[in-house]
Design a protein around this motif. Structure first.
Motif, mmCIF file in Angstrom:
data_model
loop_
_atom_site.group_PDB
_atom_site.id
_atom_site.type_symbol
_atom_site.label_atom_id
_atom_site.label_comp_id
_atom_site.label_asym_id
_atom_site.label_seq_id
_atom_site.Cartn_x
_atom_site.Cartn_y
_atom_site.Cartn_z
ATOM 1 N N LEU A 16 -3.188 36.459 -20.358
ATOM 2 C CA LEU A 16 -2.695 37.809 -20.635
ATOM 3 C C LEU A 16 -1.522 37.801 -21.614
ATOM 4 O O LEU A 16 -0.739 38.738 -21.655
ATOM 5 C CB LEU A 16 -2.246 38.483 -19.328
ATOM 6 C CG LEU A 16 -3.347 38.817 -18.331
ATOM 7 C CD1 LEU A 16 -2.763 39.232 -16.996
ATOM 8 C CD2 LEU A 16 -4.253 39.911 -18.869
ATOM 9 N N ARG A 36 -1.582 43.089 -26.693
ATOM 10 C CA ARG A 36 -1.998 44.434 -26.279
ATOM 11 C C ARG A 36 -1.108 44.938 -25.150
ATOM 12 O O ARG A 36 -0.698 44.160 -24.282
ATOM 13 C CB ARG A 36 -3.459 44.425 -25.819
ATOM 14 C CG ARG A 36 -4.431 44.115 -26.927
ATOM 15 C CD ARG A 36 -5.851 44.114 -26.417
ATOM 16 N NE ARG A 36 -6.770 43.682 -27.450
ATOM 17 C CZ ARG A 36 -7.266 44.469 -28.394
ATOM 18 N NH1 ARG A 36 -6.907 45.735 -28.411
ATOM 19 N NH2 ARG A 36 -8.095 44.015 -29.311
ATOM 20 N N GLY A 37 -0.874 46.230 -25.163
ATOM 21 C CA GLY A 37 0.052 46.804 -24.187
ATOM 22 C C GLY A 37 -0.388 46.580 -22.757
ATOM 23 O O GLY A 37 0.411 46.214 -21.898
ATOM 24 N N MET A 81 -2.102 44.276 -21.549
ATOM 25 C CA MET A 81 -1.936 42.868 -21.165
ATOM 26 C C MET A 81 -0.486 42.608 -20.738
ATOM 27 O O MET A 81 -0.231 41.895 -19.765
ATOM 28 C CB MET A 81 -2.307 41.955 -22.329
ATOM 29 C CG MET A 81 -3.785 41.840 -22.587
ATOM 30 S SD MET A 81 -4.074 40.638 -23.888
ATOM 31 C CE MET A 81 -5.838 40.421 -23.769
ATOM 32 N N ALA A 82 0.432 43.197 -21.492
ATOM 33 C CA ALA A 82 1.851 43.020 -21.145
ATOM 34 C C ALA A 82 2.144 43.619 -19.778
ATOM 35 O O ALA A 82 2.866 43.032 -18.967
ATOM 36 C CB ALA A 82 2.726 43.673 -22.218
ATOM 37 N N VAL A 83 1.560 44.776 -19.516
ATOM 38 C CA VAL A 83 1.787 45.431 -18.214
ATOM 39 C C VAL A 83 1.197 44.576 -17.090
ATOM 40 O O VAL A 83 1.849 44.337 -16.062
ATOM 41 C CB VAL A 83 1.160 46.849 -18.223
ATOM 42 C CG1 VAL A 83 1.239 47.474 -16.845
ATOM 43 C CG2 VAL A 83 1.866 47.736 -19.237
ATOM 44 N N TYR A 90 8.973 41.297 -22.648
ATOM 45 C CA TYR A 90 8.046 42.341 -22.193
ATOM 46 C C TYR A 90 8.067 43.540 -23.150
ATOM 47 O O TYR A 90 7.033 43.989 -23.640
ATOM 48 C CB TYR A 90 8.436 42.751 -20.780
ATOM 49 C CG TYR A 90 7.627 43.871 -20.176
ATOM 50 C CD1 TYR A 90 6.255 43.982 -20.409
ATOM 51 C CD2 TYR A 90 8.226 44.819 -19.355
ATOM 52 C CE1 TYR A 90 5.511 44.998 -19.836
ATOM 53 C CE2 TYR A 90 7.482 45.842 -18.772
ATOM 54 C CZ TYR A 90 6.135 45.927 -19.026
ATOM 55 O OH TYR A 90 5.404 46.937 -18.450
ATOM 56 N N ARG A 96 6.589 42.856 -26.434
ATOM 57 C CA ARG A 96 5.130 42.858 -26.415
ATOM 58 C C ARG A 96 4.589 44.280 -26.484
ATOM 59 O O ARG A 96 3.542 44.521 -27.080
ATOM 60 C CB ARG A 96 4.623 42.175 -25.153
ATOM 61 C CG ARG A 96 4.872 40.687 -25.162
ATOM 62 C CD ARG A 96 4.349 40.058 -23.908
ATOM 63 N NE ARG A 96 2.904 40.094 -23.885
ATOM 64 C CZ ARG A 96 2.161 39.766 -22.832
ATOM 65 N NH1 ARG A 96 2.744 39.388 -21.722
ATOM 66 N NH2 ARG A 96 0.856 39.796 -22.887
ATOM 67 N N HIS A 146 0.555 41.386 -17.166
ATOM 68 C CA HIS A 146 1.321 40.137 -17.122
ATOM 69 C C HIS A 146 2.586 40.326 -16.280
ATOM 70 O O HIS A 146 2.918 39.509 -15.415
ATOM 71 C CB HIS A 146 1.669 39.764 -18.564
ATOM 72 C CG HIS A 146 2.386 38.461 -18.720
ATOM 73 N ND1 HIS A 146 3.738 38.337 -18.487
ATOM 74 C CD2 HIS A 146 1.959 37.235 -19.078
ATOM 75 C CE1 HIS A 146 4.098 37.090 -18.707
ATOM 76 N NE2 HIS A 146 3.035 36.392 -19.067
#
Lengths: 702, 395
Positions: A198, A202-203, A205-207, B109, B112, A209
Motif C-alpha cells: 500500500l 494513491r490517496g 492507499m495512504a488511508v 502520510y 502521500r 496504510h
C-alpha cells in the motif's frame, strides 16, 4: 529509557547492510540444514520401505509374511523391524499373504523417524520443499523489511517462557508461548508486507496504510488481535486427544475457525465504526478533507484497510489451524485397528473436498394440493358444516400448510411392509453425477435415519440398491440417529449423470452381526416377507441424506473457505464504514452489531417463522385486532430481515470444511456478490452522506 | 500597500453562513454578507474577537462548511473542488493529528495525500521537522507532544505540499515566543516567494507584524478593512525617535513646539520588550548547551520552501485549463486614504531630513508601546458608527 535506547541501537544495527547479509546467509543455512535433514531422513525411509516391500511383495512374500505374523518382527540387511502382534494379525493373513503392504511398511518403520522430525513433512516431501522455500522467503523478508528485532524479541520471549514451563514440568504448556511468538511475528510480517503493497501514491492507499498503523497501535483493534493470537495456541489444550483422530480434527477445525471469524468480525465492526466516527469526532477529517483526497477515496481507503486487516487475521489464524491439523494428522501414527479406521475416516470424510448432492424430490403441484385439500374437506367431519366456498381463508391456509408438511414428510419416509397402501421401499433420484462417472470417482451415500424409538442403542436392518432392480442390492445394519455411510461404485451412475438409489425397509428382520454391508441379494422378496420383529417406518431429515464424491483437496477447499469468510468480513466492513459516516460511534456499533446478529440468526429465524403460523386474518374483537397488529408487525420485520440477511447466515464455509464438503466457487461468487451488493451498497450510501454532510461545526459563542 | 499582482486567490461576494437548529430557526448568523478579495502574493489578515466569524469563514474557504448564501471561489474554483486543495495548506485552530503516528509518519502520510514521491516526501519531512525544531523527536508518537509541539508539527503538515495558498488559523496559539517569531519569519519568507497567506488571529501583534492587508470582523460582518498602515495610522499624533536627549535639549524642543502651538505630551525612555528579553535569555541558555526534551530551536526555513518563486496566476491558469472559471465580479479596490499633512510643518521645523517610507521589518517586535490595537477593538465592541471615519472602513 535504557531499554528504549537498546531497542533503538538494535534497530540501527539491523538496518546495516552487512548485518543483513550475514543474517540472511545464516537463515538460509538454517532452513537448508533443517529441511535438508528431513529430506535425507525421508530418502533413507524410502530405501528401507523399498527393501521391506520387496520382501513382502516378492517371490518369498508368504515366508516373510508368516515370519512377521508369528514373531511380530523380521530382519532385513542386518536391521530388525517390528510391530505389535495384534495389529500385524489384522494386516497379514494366516496364510502369510499381506493385504496392504504399504500399511505394513508404514507400521514397521514408524519408530525409524527421529522425534524432532515432523511426520507430516516426512510424509509429504513436496510440502517440505515448499516449506523450505517459504521459510527462506519469510526469513529474508523479515530481515530486509526491518522486522528482525521485534520478531527476534518475540521469539526469544516465547522461548524463555517455554523454558520456564519446561523447568516447571508443564509439558503441555511448553508450545504455547512459542506458538504465540510465531503467530505475532507472522502478524507483524503480514502487516508490514501489506504496508509495502500500500505504499503507492494513491490517496486510498495512504488511508488504508495509516489504518494499519492505527490497528497496530491503538487499543481498540490491538485487543482483538492479541486475544486471537493468544487464544489460538491455547485451543489445543481444550481438545480430548484420546478421542478418534477424525473427531479431534473436526473439533479443532470448528473451534479455531469459529473463534477466528468471531473475533475478527467483532474487530472489523468496531474498527470500521471507530476509525471513521473518531476521525469525524476528533476532527482529523478536517486535515484529510482539506487535502486533495476525495471523500470516496477516503471511505474506500478505510474499508480496504479494515478488510485487509481482517484478511491478515484470517490468514494468520487459518495458516495456524491448517498447520496444526497437519500436525495432528501425522504426529500420532495409527497403531490399532480403530486408529487406522479413524485415520481413514479423517482422510475420507474430513480432510477432503467432497461434492454433495441431495435427492431430487418430487414436488407437489397446485392441482395435487387442491385435490388433497378437497379430499380432507370432504372426509373430515370438522368441515361438514362448511360449504366449500365458506371456508375461512385462514383455515384454508392452515390446510395448505398441513398438506404440504404431510407431503414433505411422506417423500422422506419409507413405510413398512405392513402398510398395505404402499411398498416398503423408496427410490430416490440423484442428478449431476456425470463428473464423478467420467472421472471414476467413488460415491459415498451418507445418511442418518430415524424411526421407532429412535434409540441409538438399537440396531436394525436396511437394504440399499442402485438402479431400478432390487435384485442386486446390499443389506446391512443401521443405528437410528447416528450418521452412517455406504460406498457406491461410480459404474452405477447412468450415462446422463443420474443415479437412482432405493432404500428398503427391512426393520422386521434381525440385523446381521458386525458392521459390514452384505450383498448382492434380491431385496424385494426379503422386504415383502414377514419377520420376527415389529417393523417401523424409517425417515430422514432433508439435510441428512446425500450422496457425494471427492472432488478436490482439502488444502484448496480450505483456501476457498477462508476466502468466503473474508468476503463476509468485507460485507461487515463495508456496512460498518457506511453506517459510521452518519452515526456516532456508540449508535453505529449498536446498529452494525444488531445487523450482524440478525444476519447470523436469520436461517434459524426463517425456520421459526414457519412455526409462527399464518395468523388470524379476520380479527373481530379489540384483543384480536391488537394481536393481529403485533403479529403482523413482528412477521413483517422478521420476514424482511430473513429476506435480506438469510443468505449471509447460510453461507457457513466452516461447516462445510468440518464435514469435508466442497466450498464451491459458486459460494465464492455468491459471497463476492454479497460483498459488492451489501458492502458496496452501504459504502455508496455512506459516500453520499459524507459528500453532503458538513464536517465542521459552529464554534462560535452566540 | 498594493499586492504584488491583482490575481484573485479568494473571491467572496455576499458570503453568508447561518447555523440553524432542528426547527430550522436561525441559531447563529456566523458570517453575514461579507465581500472578500485576497490577492496573489499577499499576506491577508482576518482579525476579530472570539466568535466574530473568522473560523467559519475559513471553514467555508476549505469546503468544510457550505455557505448559506453568496458566492465563493478559491483559486477560481468552488472550494469543495478536490483539485483546488492540491495548492492549499491549512493549519487549523487546534491541531487534530493522529496521536499514534510519529511526526515523520504524519508528514509522510499527508505528503502521500498530495501524491508526492517517496524521495520527495522523505526530503521534505526531514527539512520541515528540522525547520520546526522537532527533528530530535521525529520517532516519538505525536500523542506525547505538548500543545506547542503539536502546533509545530501542525504547521509542518500545512507546508508539506509547498502550498501556493496557506491558511493559518491562530498559528501562534500555544507557541513559545521563539516559535512565534519563527512563524512570523516563515510567513514573511513565504510572502517573498510569492505565496498567498491568509492569517486568522485575535493576537493583534501577529497580524500587525506580517500582514499586508486585513479585515476586521465582528458579529459576522466586516467592520473595517484596508492595509495595516491605513488602519493603524493615528493622524492626531507624531512620534519622533532619537538618541538619548538631556533635559536641556528636551526643553529647547518643547520651546520650538510651543512656538508652533503644540507641546510635548509625554517624554519617556523606551524599555526593552519582554519578547526580546526572553529571546536573549534562551539564546544564552543555548550557548551554555542546556538540555531540553521538548522542541529545539527551529532551523532555517525548509529548503524546498525556498525554491524558486511561485506565481499565483500560474496556479489559477493551471486550474482553469480543466474547467472554465466562473466569473466573479471584480471587487472595487479599497480606496487608499491620503495622509493628513497637518503636521508636516512641525516636522520640517524639527528635522531637516527627508521622510523615508516605512520598510516592512522582518518580524520585529512592536516598535513602541501603543494602545492603538486595544482601542480599535474597543471601538468595534461598541458597535457604533464612529468607525466610518477610518479609511477603508465599511459603513
Amino acid at each position: 529509557m535504557g531499554l528504549t535506547r537498546l531497542r533503538r541501537r538494535l534497530d540501527e544495527i539491523q538496518r546495516l547492510r552487512w548485518f543483513r547479509i550475514v543474517v540472511t546467509v545464516a537463515v538460509l543455512g538454517a532452513a537448508g540444514g533443517f529441511f535438508g535433514s528431513l529430506l535425507a531422513i525421508r530418502t533413507n525411509w524410502d530405501r528401507q520401505a523399498e527393501a521391506i516391500s520387496a520382501k513382502l511383495g516378492g517371490e518369498e512374500a508368504v515366508t516373510w509374511g508368516l515370519l512377521l505374523r508369528d514373531d511380530g518382527e523380521f530382519t532385513i540387511d542386518g536391521r530388525t523391524y517390528s510391530a505389535p502382534l495384534d495389529v500385524i494379525e489384522t494386516l497379514v493373513a494366516e496364510d502369510g499373504s499381506t493385504q496392504d503392504v504399504q500399511r505394513v511398511v508404514f507400521l514397521l518403520l514408524r519408530d525409524s523417524i527421529p522425534d524432532w522430525a515432523p511426520r507430516w513433512l516426512l510424509l509429504e516431501t513436496s510440502l517440505a520443499w515448499q516449506l523450505m522455500a517459504l521459510t527462506a522467503v519469510v526469513g529474508v523478508a523479515i530481515i530486509w523489511m526491518g522486522l528482525l528485532v521485534p520478531v527476534a524479541m518475540l521469539l526469544l520471549g516465547g522461548s524463555a517462557l517455554a523454558a520456564v514451563f519446561w523447568v516447571l514440568g508443564w509439558s503441555q504448556w511448553i508450545g504455547v508461548p512459542l506458538a504465540i511468538g510465531v503467530l505475532l511475528s507472522t502478524y507483524l510480517m503480514l502487516i508490514r508486507g501489506l504496508q509495502l503493497l500500500l505504499s503507492g501514491r494513491r490517496g486510498w492507499m495512504a488511508v488504508a496504510h495509516t489504518l494499519l498503523w492505527e490497528a497496530s497501535r491503538t487499543r481498540l483493534a490491538l485487543a482483538f488481535v492479541v486475544t486471537l493470537l493468544i487464544a489460538l495456541p491455547l485451543l489445543p489444550l481444550s481438545l480430548n486427544l484420546e478421542a478418534p483422530i477424525d473427531q479431534v480434527v473436526q473439533a479443532y477445525l470448528a473451534r479455531s475457525l469459529s473463534l477466528a471469524f468471531l473475533v475478527t468480525a467483532f474487530m472489523v465492526l468496531l474498527l470500521g465504526c471507530g476509525t471513521i466516527c473518531f476521525d469525524i469526532r476528533d476532527r482529523h477529517i478536517w486535515h484529510l478533507t482539506t487535502k486533495p483526497l476525495g471523500r470516496a477515496n477516503y471511505l474506500f481507503g478505510k474499508w480496504a484497510g479494515v478488510m485487509l486487516l481482517g484478511g491478515v487475521m484470517l490468514t494468520v489464524a487459518g495458516s495456524w489451524s491448517f498447520g496444526y491439523i497437519q500436525f495432528l494428522r501425522t504426529s500420532n501414527l495409527p497403531r490399532t485397528t480403530a486408529e487406522f479406521l479413524a485415520q481413514e475416516d479423517l482422510l475420507n470424510d474430513v480432510l477432503v473436498a467432497r461434492t454433495s448432492m441431495k435427492p431430487v424430490y418430487e414436488e407437489l403441484d397446485e392441482a395435487g394440493m387442491t385435490g388433497r385439500i378437497d379430499q380432507i374437506i370432504l372426509e373430515d367431519p370438522a368441515f361438514a358444516d362448511y360449504a366449500e366456498a365458506d371456508i375461512p381463508l385462514s383455515t384454508y391456509r392452515t390446510l395448505r400448510k398441513r398438506v404440504y408438511e404431510e407431503f414433505d414428510q411422506q417423500r422422506r419416509r419409507v413405510e413398512t411392509m405392513r402398510d398395505p397402501a404402499t411398498v416398503p421401499w423408496k427410490t430416490l433420484h440423484f442428478e449431476g453425477l456425470g463428473d464423478a462417472r467420467a472421472k471414476g470417482l467413488p460415491l459415498r451415500l451418507k445418511f442418518r435415519l430415524y424411526g421407532g424409538l429412535s434409540d441409538e442403542h438399537n440396531r436394525c436392518l436396511i437394504g440399499v440398491a442402485t438402479g431400478d432392480d432390487l435384485s442386486d442390492a446390499v443389506l446391512g445394519p443401521f443405528i437410528p440417529t447416528l450418521p452412517q455411510h455406504i460406498d457406491i461404485a461410480p459404474s452405477a451412475i447412468n450415462e446422463d449423470g443420474s443415479l437412482d438409489v432405493s432404500i428398503v425397509n427391512l426393520t422386521q428382520h434381525e440385523p446381521p452381526k458386525g458392521d459390514e454391508w452384505r450383498g448382492p441379494i434380491d431385496l424385494q422378496p426379503l422386504a415383502m416377507s414377514g419377520g420376527n420383529r415389529d417393523p417401523f417406518a424409517v425417515f430422514w431429515l432433508e439435510d441428512e441424506f446425500e450422496i457425494g464424491y471427492p472432488d478436490g483437496t482439502f488444502g484448496t477447499n480450505f483456501i476457498r473457505g477462508l476466502l468466503v469468510l473474508w468476503l463476509k468480513l468485507a460485507v461487515l466492513a463495508g456496512f460498518a464504514c457506511g453506517v459510521s459516516t452518519t452515526l456516532s460511534f456508540p449508535v453505529a456499533c449498536l446498529v452494525v452489531f444488531s445487523a450482524y446478529a440478525a444476519a447470523s440468526i436469520a436461517p434459524w429465524l426463517s425456520l421459526s417463522m414457519v412455526a409462527y403460523g399464518a395468523g388470524n386474518d379476520s380479527p373481530e374483537t379489540v384483543g384480536e385486532y391488537i394481536q393481529w397488529g403485533i403479529e403482523g408487525t413482528v412477521r413483517t420485520v422478521a420476514g424482511t430481515m430473513v429476506y435480506l440477511l438469510r443468505r449471509f447466515g447460510e453461507l457457513q464455509p466452516i461447516d462445510q470444511l468440518i464435514t469435508g464438503k466442497m466450498v464451491t466457487w459458486a459460494w465464492f461468487r455468491e459471497a463476492l456478490g454479497m460483498a459488492l451488493m451489501w458492502g458496496g451498497g452501504a459504502m455508496i450510501l455512506g459516500w453520499i452522506v459524507l459528500t453532503r454532510r458538513q464536517l465542521a461545526i459552529y464554534s462560535g459563542d452566540q | 500597500m498594493q499586492s504584488k499582482n491583482d490575481t484573485l486567490i479568494v473571491e467572496a461576494r455576499g458570503l453568508t453562513r447561518a447555523f440553524r437548529d432542528f426547527w430550522m430557526r436561525t441559531r447563529a448568523l456566523a458570517v453575514d454578507h461579507i465581500d472578500l478579495d485576497i490577492r496573489s502574493g499577499e499576506v491577508f489578515g482576518l482579525l476579530g474577537p472570539n466568535g466574530s466569524g473568522k473560523s467559519t469563514t475559513i471553514k467555508m474557504l476549505l469546503g468544510l462548511l457550505k455557505p448559506t448564501s453568496g458566492r465563493l471561489s478559491v483559486l477560481g474554483r468552488p472550494p469543495t473542488d478536490v483539485a483546488v486543495k492540491r495548492h492549499i495548506g491549512f493549519l487549523p485552530e487546534e491541531t487534530y493529528l493522529y496521536r499514534y503516528l510519529t511526526p515523520l509518519e504524519t508528514l509522510d502520510y499527508y505528503g502521500r495525500l498530495f501524491g508526492l514521491r517517496r524521495a520527495d516526501r522523505l526530503r521534505r519531512s526531514e527539512q520541515l521537522l528540522e525547520m520546526v525544531g522537532l527533528a530530535g523527536v521525529a520517532h516519538r508518537p505525536v500523542g506525547e507532544f505538548s500543545k506547542g509541539m503539536m502546533r509545530r508539527i501542525g504547521l509542518a503538515q500545512a507546508l508539506v505540499n509547498d502550498p501556493d495558498f496557506l491558511i493559518l488559523d491562530e498559528p501562534t496559539s500555544g507557541l513559545d515566543p521563539i516559535g512565534t517569531r519563527q512563524v512570523k519569519d516563515l510567513i514573511l519568507d513565504l510572502r517573498q516567494r510569492g505565496k498567498t497567506i491568509l492569517l486568522s488571529s485575535h493576537l493583534l501583534g501577529d497580524v500587525q507584524d506580517v500582514c499586508d492587508r486585513m479585515v476586521m470582523l465582528y458579529g459576522g460582518r466586516i467592520r473595517a478593512k484596508g492595509t495595516v498602515d491605513e488602519l493603524l495610522e493615528d493622524s492626531e499624533r507624531t512620534v519622533i525617535r532619537t538618541g538619548h536627549l538631556d533635559q536641556a535639549t528636551i526643553d529647547r524642543i518643547d520651546e520650538v513646539l510651543r512656538a508652533s502651538g503644540q507641546a510635548i505630551e509625554q517624554v519617556e525612555r523606551p524599555r526593552q520588550q519582554l519578547e526580546e528579553l526572553f529571546l536573549d535569555i534562551v539564546e544564552a541558555a543555548r550557548r551554555e548547551r542546556a538540555e531540553t526534551s521538548g522542541a529545539t530551536e527551529g532551523g532555517q526555513t525548509a529548503a524546498f520552501l525556498q525554491e524558486g518563486p511561485v506565481q499565483g496566476e500560474a496556479v489559477i491558469e493551471q486550474l482553469e485549463q480543466s474547467v472554465e472559471r466562473q466569473q466573479v465580479a471584480r471587487v472595487i479596490d479599497p480606496s487608499t486614504a491620503t495622509a493628513d499633512d497637518g503636521g508636516e510643518a512641525v516636522l520640517d521645523a524639527l528635522l531637516d531630513a527627508p521622510e523615508t517610507p516605512p520598510a516592512k521589518a522582518k518580524a520585529v517586535p512592536p516598535a513602541a508601546p501603543s494602545n492603538v490595537d486595544a482601542s480599535l477593538i474597543d471601538s468595534l465592541m461598541q458597535d457604533d458608527a464612529s468607525d466610518g471615519d477610518k479609511p477603508g472602513t465599511d459603513a
